[in-house]
Design a protein around this motif. Structure first.
Motif, PDB file in Angstrom:
ATOM      1  N   TYR A  37      -5.332  -2.044   8.903  1.00 54.24           N
ATOM      2  CA  TYR A  37      -4.569  -2.033   7.662  1.00 54.24           C
ATOM      3  C   TYR A  37      -3.278  -1.265   7.916  1.00 54.24           C
ATOM      4  O   TYR A  37      -3.166  -0.526   8.894  1.00 54.24           O
ATOM      5  CB  TYR A  37      -5.352  -1.353   6.535  1.00 54.24           C
ATOM      6  CG  TYR A  37      -6.486  -2.179   5.997  1.00 54.24           C
ATOM      7  CD1 TYR A  37      -7.647  -2.387   6.738  1.00 54.24           C
ATOM      8  CD2 TYR A  37      -6.420  -2.760   4.731  1.00 54.24           C
ATOM      9  CE1 TYR A  37      -8.693  -3.145   6.249  1.00 54.24           C
ATOM     10  CE2 TYR A  37      -7.465  -3.520   4.229  1.00 54.24           C
ATOM     11  CZ  TYR A  37      -8.592  -3.712   4.988  1.00 54.24           C
ATOM     12  OH  TYR A  37      -9.619  -4.463   4.496  1.00 54.24           O
ATOM     13  N   GLN A  39       0.173   0.830   5.728  1.00 56.93           N
ATOM     14  CA  GLN A  39       0.642   1.357   4.455  1.00 56.93           C
ATOM     15  C   GLN A  39       2.016   1.976   4.621  1.00 56.93           C
ATOM     16  O   GLN A  39       2.260   2.745   5.553  1.00 56.93           O
ATOM     17  CB  GLN A  39      -0.340   2.396   3.908  1.00 56.93           C
ATOM     18  CG  GLN A  39      -0.005   2.888   2.512  1.00 56.93           C
ATOM     19  CD  GLN A  39      -1.099   3.746   1.932  1.00 56.93           C
ATOM     20  OE1 GLN A  39      -1.873   4.387   2.655  1.00 56.93           O
ATOM     21  NE2 GLN A  39      -1.199   3.778   0.613  1.00 56.93           N
ATOM     22  N   GLU A  44       0.708   0.123  -1.788  1.00 62.99           N
ATOM     23  CA  GLU A  44      -0.730   0.079  -1.532  1.00 62.99           C
ATOM     24  C   GLU A  44      -0.987  -0.262  -0.056  1.00 62.99           C
ATOM     25  O   GLU A  44      -0.177  -0.926   0.591  1.00 62.99           O
ATOM     26  CB  GLU A  44      -1.384  -0.972  -2.432  1.00 62.99           C
ATOM     27  CG  GLU A  44      -1.393  -0.605  -3.898  1.00 62.99           C
ATOM     28  CD  GLU A  44      -2.207  -1.581  -4.731  1.00 62.99           C
ATOM     29  OE1 GLU A  44      -2.335  -1.356  -5.939  1.00 62.99           O
ATOM     30  OE2 GLU A  44      -2.717  -2.566  -4.162  1.00 62.99           O
ATOM     31  N   GLU A  46      -2.379  -2.370   2.837  1.00 57.90           N
ATOM     32  CA  GLU A  46      -2.573  -3.810   2.913  1.00 57.90           C
ATOM     33  C   GLU A  46      -3.281  -4.191   4.206  1.00 57.90           C
ATOM     34  O   GLU A  46      -3.111  -3.561   5.247  1.00 57.90           O
ATOM     35  CB  GLU A  46      -1.237  -4.558   2.823  1.00 57.90           C
ATOM     36  CG  GLU A  46      -0.280  -4.306   3.963  1.00 57.90           C
ATOM     37  CD  GLU A  46       0.947  -5.197   3.904  1.00 57.90           C
ATOM     38  OE1 GLU A  46       1.085  -6.013   2.982  1.00 57.90           O
ATOM     39  OE2 GLU A  46       1.800  -5.072   4.810  1.00 57.90           O
ATOM     40  N   ALA A  60      -3.224 -11.425   7.950  1.00 58.59           N
ATOM     41  CA  ALA A  60      -2.284 -11.546   6.846  1.00 58.59           C
ATOM     42  C   ALA A  60      -1.247 -12.594   7.222  1.00 58.59           C
ATOM     43  O   ALA A  60      -0.865 -12.717   8.394  1.00 58.59           O
ATOM     44  CB  ALA A  60      -1.616 -10.207   6.577  1.00 58.59           C
TER      45      ALA A  60
END
Length: 120
Positions: A37, A39, A44, A46, A60
């Motif tokens: 992830y 940030q 937030e 992601e 993603a």
């Protein structure tokens, strides 16, 4: 106590590459999935990419075709190969592991993060 430690972050020019690594103390057989992830302050956290214990990957849309998630020969090591980096990829990157406990509960563990900065 489970520990996840990321490394490999740094400063790179746009178009360059970095390889992030995450080592953990999680028991390999208990792993359900691993992921990365990112940030940016004020935003937030992601999802970047995930890989299941069976090897299925998910990315993603913003990183598809540029980033590759993989596991090492020692299966509690996780990598993120990042090619074609863009300034928008600048963020703190965190690795995660979803691990089954002996009592059947699923716990997500997080690393402390490693900073990636892409200059234009």
């Amino acid at each position: 106590q489970v520990q996840l430690v990321e490394s490999g972050g740094g400063l790179v020019q746009a178009g360059g590459s970095l390889r992030l690594s995450c080592t953990s103390s999680v028991t390999v057989l208990s792993i359900k999935a691993l992921g990365w992830y990112r940030q940016v302050p004020g935003n937030e956290r992601e999802l970047v990419a995930t890989i299941t214990s069976g090897g299925s990957t998910n990315y993603a849309d913003s990183v598809k075709g540029r980033f590759t998630i993989s596991r090492g020969n020692v299966k509690n090591i996780l990598y993120l190969q990042m090619d074609g980096l863009k300034p928008d990829d600048t963020a703190a990157y965190y690795c995660t592991i979803d691990s089954w406990s002996v009592d059947g509960t699923l716990t997500t563990y997080w690393g402390q993060g490693t900073q990636v900065t892409v200059s234009s």
